[in-house]
Design a protein around this motif. Structure first.
Motif, PDB file in Angstrom:
ATOM      1  N   ARG A 122       0.858  -1.112  -0.007  1.00  0.00           N
ATOM      2  CA  ARG A 122       0.106  -0.077  -0.102  1.00  0.00           C
ATOM      3  C   ARG A 122       0.844   1.145  -0.126  1.00  0.00           C
ATOM      4  O   ARG A 122       0.674   2.152  -0.668  1.00  0.00           O
ATOM      5  CB  ARG A 122      -1.028   0.041   1.255  1.00  0.00           C
ATOM      6  N   ASP A 123       2.057   1.297   0.813  1.00  0.00           N
ATOM      7  CA  ASP A 123       2.833   2.229   0.812  1.00  0.00           C
ATOM      8  C   ASP A 123       3.710   2.640  -0.495  1.00  0.00           C
ATOM      9  O   ASP A 123       3.569   3.679  -0.890  1.00  0.00           O
ATOM     10  CB  ASP A 123       3.988   2.184   1.926  1.00  0.00           C
ATOM     11  N   ILE A 124       3.752   1.492  -1.140  1.00  0.00           N
ATOM     12  CA  ILE A 124       4.477   1.650  -2.383  1.00  0.00           C
ATOM     13  C   ILE A 124       3.555   2.284  -3.396  1.00  0.00           C
ATOM     14  O   ILE A 124       3.768   3.217  -4.098  1.00  0.00           O
ATOM     15  CB  ILE A 124       5.060   0.157  -2.797  1.00  0.00           C
ATOM     16  N   ALA A 125       2.528   1.676  -3.461  1.00  0.00           N
ATOM     17  CA  ALA A 125       1.364   2.269  -4.196  1.00  0.00           C
ATOM     18  C   ALA A 125       1.112   3.622  -4.161  1.00  0.00           C
ATOM     19  O   ALA A 125       0.956   4.316  -5.003  1.00  0.00           O
ATOM     20  CB  ALA A 125      -0.005   1.353  -4.434  1.00  0.00           C
ATOM     21  N   GLN A 126       1.027   3.948  -2.872  1.00  0.00           N
ATOM     22  CA  GLN A 126       0.764   5.370  -2.605  1.00  0.00           C
ATOM     23  C   GLN A 126       1.699   6.213  -2.938  1.00  0.00           C
ATOM     24  O   GLN A 126       1.597   7.283  -3.663  1.00  0.00           O
ATOM     25  CB  GLN A 126       0.508   5.587  -1.076  1.00  0.00           C
ATOM     26  N   CYS A 127       3.230   5.692  -2.700  1.00  0.00           N
ATOM     27  CA  CYS A 127       4.048   6.752  -3.211  1.00  0.00           C
ATOM     28  C   CYS A 127       4.327   6.724  -4.606  1.00  0.00           C
ATOM     29  O   CYS A 127       4.622   7.787  -5.253  1.00  0.00           O
ATOM     30  CB  CYS A 127       5.610   5.836  -2.927  1.00  0.00           C
ATOM     31  N   GLN A 130       1.494   9.278  -5.770  1.00  0.00           N
ATOM     32  CA  GLN A 130       2.127  10.690  -5.770  1.00  0.00           C
ATOM     33  C   GLN A 130       3.062  10.980  -6.585  1.00  0.00           C
ATOM     34  O   GLN A 130       3.139  12.211  -6.971  1.00  0.00           O
ATOM     35  CB  GLN A 130       2.719  10.875  -4.004  1.00  0.00           C
ATOM     36  N   CYS A 131       3.884  10.264  -6.973  1.00  0.00           N
ATOM     37  CA  CYS A 131       5.045  10.466  -7.941  1.00  0.00           C
ATOM     38  C   CYS A 131       4.362  10.815  -9.293  1.00  0.00           C
ATOM     39  O   CYS A 131       4.855  11.763  -9.962  1.00  0.00           O
ATOM     40  CB  CYS A 131       6.039   9.520  -8.241  1.00  0.00           C
ATOM     41  N   GLN A 132       3.490  10.006  -9.631  1.00  0.00           N
ATOM     42  CA  GLN A 132       2.668  10.168 -11.093  1.00  0.00           C
ATOM     43  C   GLN A 132       1.845  11.449 -10.937  1.00  0.00           C
ATOM     44  O   GLN A 132       1.771  12.423 -11.929  1.00  0.00           O
ATOM     45  CB  GLN A 132       1.758   9.222 -11.209  1.00  0.00           C
ATOM     46  N   ALA A 133       1.550  11.735  -9.681  1.00  0.00           N
ATOM     47  CA  ALA A 133       0.805  13.035  -9.525  1.00  0.00           C
ATOM     48  C   ALA A 133       1.342  14.392  -9.786  1.00  0.00           C
ATOM     49  O   ALA A 133       1.309  15.375 -10.204  1.00  0.00           O
ATOM     50  CB  ALA A 133      -0.230  13.105  -8.190  1.00  0.00           C
ATOM     51  N   MET A 134       2.781  14.115  -9.122  1.00  0.00           N
ATOM     52  CA  MET A 134       3.828  15.104  -9.332  1.00  0.00           C
ATOM     53  C   MET A 134       4.273  15.394 -10.588  1.00  0.00           C
ATOM     54  O   MET A 134       4.497  16.669 -11.097  1.00  0.00           O
ATOM     55  CB  MET A 134       4.882  14.935  -8.402  1.00  0.00           C
ATOM     56  N   GLU A 135       4.609  14.403 -11.212  1.00  0.00           N
ATOM     57  CA  GLU A 135       5.072  14.260 -12.743  1.00  0.00           C
ATOM     58  C   GLU A 135       3.881  15.148 -13.732  1.00  0.00           C
ATOM     59  O   GLU A 135       4.209  15.795 -14.486  1.00  0.00           O
ATOM     60  CB  GLU A 135       5.393  13.200 -13.350  1.00  0.00           C
ATOM     61  N   SER A 136       2.513  14.976 -13.477  1.00  0.00           N
ATOM     62  CA  SER A 136       1.587  15.384 -14.185  1.00  0.00           C
ATOM     63  C   SER A 136       1.522  16.717 -14.014  1.00  0.00           C
ATOM     64  O   SER A 136       0.961  17.454 -14.844  1.00  0.00           O
ATOM     65  CB  SER A 136       0.454  14.594 -14.240  1.00  0.00           C
TER      66      SER A 136
END
Length: 138
Positions: A122-127, A130-136
């Motif tokens: 879950r932590d990995i998926a959440q990270c 968040q990374c995909q959201a930051m990139e977009s």
């Protein structure tokens, strides 16, 4: 699955069949004997395939006799008393309870590890989200 006595009877019957069949093969494959004053010659001689039957039946008979010995040894001892049987059952019950407790402990540990793994996933998926959201956003 048949009980031990039925298995034993089946093995004895099988052994009897093998003895009868082996005698028949011996009669079929044996060379003719000569008698004084009787000179009739039979042109039949045993071939190699027929000679192998003796070895095959010897192996079958030996294996069946060994199976019979194993079945006889697995029969319960007549001398065992009720007290001995009860003591044996209590011992088996205690071993069963110990093993069940051990299994419960192992399952509990496994469930704990599963929860840790799921939490880490879950932590990995959440990270990753968040990374995909930051990139977009950039």
């Amino acid at each position: 699955m048949a009980d031990r006595l039925t298995q034993l009877q089946d093995a004895v019957n099988q052994l009897a069949d093998q003895f009868c069949n082996s005698v028949g093969i011996l009669q079929q494959c044996s060379p003719p004997s000569t008698f004084a004053g009787f000179e009739k010659q039979l042109g039949k001689s045993p071939n190699d395939a027929q000679e192998d039957y003796a070895a095959i039946f010897a192996k079958l008979i030996a294996r069946t006799a060994k199976d019979i010995d194993v079945l006889i040894e697995s029969l319960p001892i007549e001398d065992s008393s009720l007290e001995l049987q009860v003591a044996t059952l209590k011992k088996l019950e205690t071993e069963n309870q110990d093993t069940a407790k051990n299994l419960e402990d192992i399952v509990s540990k496994g469930e704990g590890l599963l929860e840790q793994i799921q939490s880490a996933l879950r932590d990995i998926a959440q990270c990753q989200l968040q990374c995909q959201a930051m990139e977009s956003n950039t």
